[in-house]
Design a protein around this motif. Structure first.
Motif, mmCIF file in Angstrom:
data_model
loop_
_atom_site.group_PDB
_atom_site.id
_atom_site.type_symbol
_atom_site.label_atom_id
_atom_site.label_comp_id
_atom_site.label_asym_id
_atom_site.label_seq_id
_atom_site.Cartn_x
_atom_site.Cartn_y
_atom_site.Cartn_z
ATOM 1 N N VAL A 18 -7.355 -3.867 -4.100
ATOM 2 C CA VAL A 18 -6.711 -2.782 -3.353
ATOM 3 C C VAL A 18 -5.991 -1.840 -4.311
ATOM 4 C CG1 VAL A 18 -4.884 -2.226 -1.701
ATOM 5 C CG2 VAL A 18 -6.497 -4.073 -1.197
ATOM 6 N N TYR A 19 -5.249 -2.403 -5.256
ATOM 7 C CA TYR A 19 -4.510 -1.575 -6.209
ATOM 8 C C TYR A 19 -5.462 -0.690 -7.017
ATOM 9 C CZ TYR A 19 -1.696 -0.087 -10.157
ATOM 10 O OH TYR A 19 -1.076 0.688 -11.107
ATOM 11 N N MET A 27 -6.995 2.031 -4.810
ATOM 12 C CA MET A 27 -6.022 3.046 -4.403
ATOM 13 C C MET A 27 -5.702 3.992 -5.543
ATOM 14 S SD MET A 27 -3.241 1.375 -1.783
ATOM 15 C CE MET A 27 -2.514 3.008 -1.547
ATOM 16 N N PHE A 43 -6.542 -3.173 2.779
ATOM 17 C CA PHE A 43 -5.202 -3.761 2.783
ATOM 18 C C PHE A 43 -4.814 -4.202 4.190
ATOM 19 C CE2 PHE A 43 -0.582 -3.317 3.337
ATOM 20 C CZ PHE A 43 -0.168 -4.295 2.447
ATOM 21 N N GLN A 48 1.213 4.122 -3.003
ATOM 22 C CA GLN A 48 0.913 5.513 -2.663
ATOM 23 C C GLN A 48 2.008 6.463 -3.138
ATOM 24 O OE1 GLN A 48 -0.075 6.069 1.479
ATOM 25 N NE2 GLN A 48 -1.454 7.747 0.963
ATOM 26 N N ARG A 72 -6.956 1.387 1.867
ATOM 27 C CA ARG A 72 -5.897 1.084 2.832
ATOM 28 C C ARG A 72 -6.438 0.258 3.990
ATOM 29 N NH1 ARG A 72 -0.778 3.467 2.396
ATOM 30 N NH2 ARG A 72 -0.401 2.571 4.451
ATOM 31 N N ALA A 131 0.828 -1.210 0.000
ATOM 32 C CA ALA A 131 0.000 0.000 0.000
ATOM 33 C C ALA A 131 0.861 1.259 0.000
ATOM 34 C CB ALA A 131 -0.943 -0.008 1.200
#
Length: 296
Positions: free
Chosen positions: A220-221, A224, A235, A199, A232, A195
Motif C-alpha cells: 500500500v505504501y 500510494m 488499504f 497522503q 486506498r 493511508a
C-alpha cells in the motif's frame, strides 16, 4: 538527511514460552518479517510489553534483533523510560550493540512539562551518535509533545523523526506545516490512519498489525507514493484485520495471531491477560478470511 526507513516498520511482539522470552521464536519472527518486506524492526516497544521485561531481557532482545537482522533492515531499539539516566544507559547499550536508531517514549507517570521534555530528550540524544525517533502516545503516557516542542527538538542533529500515535490528523497536519520535512520524518503509530497519514506526507508506519501482514502494508505504501489511486481501496480491504487487532489493549489481540503463526505461545505477562476464547476465535477467523481473500 535520509529517513531511517520508509514504509512499514514493525513494532515487534515479544514471544514467551512458560513466561520466559522465547528467543528462537523471536529470531524466526524476524526472518518472517524480513522475508515479507518489513522495512524496519522496532524492538522493546509498547507491543513488545517493554514494562514487564527485565533489563537483561531487554538487552538480549536488542542484541538478538541486531544480530539476526544482520544489516538487512534497520533495527530500532525502544530505549525510552521515565528516567533520563536509565534511558541514557540503555540507549548507549543499543548504540554500542549496533542498533540503527533508538525510539524514546515521553516520560510517563512522573510526566514532564515541555521544557522538561526538551531537556530529557536532548540529554539522551547528546549521549549517543545514532538517530533518535521521538514517540508521542498521550493515550498511554498522559501527556503529549506539543508541535512547537517537536520543532525545537528537531534541530538536534540526532533527533530525526517522530512516531505520531496521537490519533489526531489535525496535530499531524500542524506539525507537517512547521517542520523541515527534508530533515525530519513523521511515522504514524496508528494502523487505522495509515493511508491518510501517508497522503499528507508521512514517511511510513510503525505498525502493530504489521507483525503478521508487513508485505501487504508495504505494498500500500509503495503504491500510494507512486500515485496509484487504487492503493486506498487495497488499504480498505485491510481494515477488518486492523480492527480485529484493536478489539482489546495492544498487544493482547496481535499476539493471538503471532502465536497462531508459530512465533511463541499465546502468553502475555501480567497485568495483561490473554483474550477470552471467543475473542481469540474471532480474531483468527478474521485473519484467515483476509488471507483467503488475498488469494482471490
Amino acid at each position: 538527511m535520509n529517513p531511517i526507513f520508509e514504509g512499514i516498520g514493525v513494532a515487534m511482539t515479544t514471544p514467551f514460552n512458560n513466561d520466559e522470552v522465547d528467543y528462537d521464536a523471536f529470531r524466526r519472527h524476524i526472518e518472517f518479517l524480513i522475508e515479507n518486506d518489513a522495512q524496519a524492526l522496532i524492538v522493546n516497544g509498547t507491543t513488545g510489553e517493554s514494562p514487564t521485561l527485565t533489563g537483561e531481557e531487554i538487552r538480549t532482545l536488542i542484541k538478538v534483533g541486531i544480530d539476526t537482522a544482520a544489516g538487512r533492515v534497520p533495527v530500532i531499539a525502544g530505549t525510552g523510560t521515565n528516567s533520563t539516566r536509565n534511558s541514557i544507559e540503555l540507549s548507549k547499550y543499543a548504540a554500542d550493540a549496533g542498533a540503527d536508531g533508538v525510539m524514546l517514549i515521553t516520560p510517563y507517570y512522573n510526566k514532564a512539562n515541555q521544557r522538561g521534555l526538551i531537556a530529557h530528550f536532548t540529554a539522551i540524544a547528546d549521549a549517543i551518535d545514532i538517530p533518535v525517533i521521538l514517540y508521542n502516545v498521550p493515550a498511554r503516557t498522559g501527556m503529549t509533545i506539543e508541535p512547537e516542542t517537536v520543532v525545537e527538538l528537531s534541530s538536534h542533529p540526532n533527533i530525526v523523526a517522530l512516531k505520531d500515535a496521537v490519533g489526531d490528523l489535525n496535530y499531524t497536519i500542524k506539525l507537517m506545516n512547521m517542520i523541515n520535512q527534508e530533515e525530519f520524518s513523521l511515522y504514524s503509530g496508528n494502523d487505522d490512519n495509515f493511508a491518510d497519514f501517508i497522503q499528507i506526507g508521512g514517511k511510513g508506519l510503525i505498525s502493530v498489525v504489521g507483525n503478521v501482514i508487513p508485505g501487504e502494508l508495504q505494498d500500500v505504501y509503495t503504491r500510494m507514493t507512486k500515485g496509484d489511486h487504487n492503493a486506498r481501496h487495497t488499504f480498505t480491504s485491510l481494515m477488518p484485520l486492523i480492527e480485529a487487532v484493536q478489539v482489546d489493549v495492544n498487544p493482547i489481540p496481535i499476539k493471538v495471531l503471532t502465536s497462531e503463526l508459530g512465533f511463541g505461545n499465546y502468553e502475555l505477562r501480567l497485568p495483561l491477560l490473554p483474550a477470552e476464547e471467543e475473542m481469540r476465535t474471532e480474531i483468527v477467523e478474521t485473519y484467515e478470511a483476509f488471507k483467503e481473500g488475498s488469494k482471490v
